[in-house]
Design a protein around this motif. Structure first.
Motif, mmCIF file in Angstrom:
data_model
loop_
_atom_site.group_PDB
_atom_site.id
_atom_site.type_symbol
_atom_site.label_atom_id
_atom_site.label_comp_id
_atom_site.label_asym_id
_atom_site.label_seq_id
_atom_site.Cartn_x
_atom_site.Cartn_y
_atom_site.Cartn_z
ATOM 1 N N GLU A 1 -6.307 9.828 -1.005
ATOM 2 C CA GLU A 1 -5.772 9.116 -2.149
ATOM 3 C C GLU A 1 -4.692 8.134 -1.726
ATOM 4 O O GLU A 1 -3.784 8.486 -0.990
ATOM 5 N N GLY A 2 -4.818 6.914 -2.213
ATOM 6 C CA GLY A 2 -3.832 5.886 -1.939
ATOM 7 C C GLY A 2 -4.031 4.743 -2.912
ATOM 8 O O GLY A 2 -5.029 4.679 -3.632
ATOM 9 N N TYR A 3 -3.076 3.837 -2.925
ATOM 10 C CA TYR A 3 -3.102 2.750 -3.895
ATOM 11 C C TYR A 3 -2.524 1.484 -3.298
ATOM 12 O O TYR A 3 -1.721 1.532 -2.372
ATOM 13 N N PRO B 1 -6.635 1.552 -6.989
ATOM 14 C CA PRO B 1 -6.955 2.678 -6.112
ATOM 15 C C PRO B 1 -7.613 2.162 -4.828
ATOM 16 O O PRO B 1 -8.376 1.189 -4.861
ATOM 17 N N CYS C 1 -7.147 -0.819 2.166
ATOM 18 C CA CYS C 1 -6.103 0.130 2.550
ATOM 19 C C CYS C 1 -6.217 0.471 4.031
ATOM 20 O O CYS C 1 -7.311 0.645 4.559
ATOM 21 N N GLU D 1 0.834 -1.195 0.000
ATOM 22 C CA GLU D 1 0.000 0.000 0.000
ATOM 23 C C GLU D 1 0.872 1.250 0.000
ATOM 24 O O GLU D 1 1.907 1.295 0.664
ATOM 25 N N ALA D 2 0.424 2.256 -0.731
ATOM 26 C CA ALA D 2 1.079 3.569 -0.743
ATOM 27 C C ALA D 2 0.021 4.630 -0.489
ATOM 28 O O ALA D 2 -1.050 4.615 -1.100
ATOM 29 N N LYS D 3 0.307 5.537 0.445
ATOM 30 C CA LYS D 3 -0.590 6.656 0.725
ATOM 31 C C LYS D 3 -0.041 7.893 0.050
ATOM 32 O O LYS D 3 1.148 8.169 0.125
ATOM 33 N N CYS D 4 -0.906 8.614 -0.619
ATOM 34 C CA CYS D 4 -0.493 9.840 -1.305
ATOM 35 C C CYS D 4 -0.632 11.046 -0.373
ATOM 36 O O CYS D 4 -1.347 10.996 0.624
ATOM 37 N N ALA D 5 0.040 12.132 -0.730
ATOM 38 C CA ALA D 5 -0.044 13.359 0.059
ATOM 39 C C ALA D 5 -1.446 13.964 -0.024
ATOM 40 O O ALA D 5 -1.914 14.568 0.938
ATOM 41 N N ALA D 6 -2.116 13.788 -1.152
ATOM 42 C CA ALA D 6 -3.475 14.320 -1.316
ATOM 43 C C ALA D 6 -4.428 13.559 -0.398
ATOM 44 O O ALA D 6 -4.350 12.337 -0.290
ATOM 45 N N THR E 1 -5.158 4.887 4.010
ATOM 46 C CA THR E 1 -6.043 5.789 3.280
ATOM 47 C C THR E 1 -7.492 5.374 3.507
ATOM 48 O O THR E 1 -7.868 4.268 3.130
#
Length: 57
Positions: free
Chosen positions: A19-21, A36, A47, A11-16, A50
């Protein structure tokens, strides 16, 4: 997050906000698919970093 016969999942969390993937990586370390968080609730419990909307049946 875990792995199965299809590969390893990360899992990756975005700064926005919101939003994550989740990425599926094969045994050679190559990205196979990106999911997503909004649609990935059934992958490893969904997730964790996120928040995603509840599933609609």
């Amino acid at each position: 997050m875990g792995q199965n016969a299809n590969g390893r999942f990360y899992e990756a969390k975005c700064a926005a906000e919101g939003e994550g993937y989740i990425a599926r990586i094969n045994t050679e370390g190559v990205t196979q698919q990106i999911y997503p968080c909004a649609t990935a609730q059934r992958i490893g419990g969904g997730c964790r970093f996120t928040p995603a909307p509840a599933l609609t049946e």
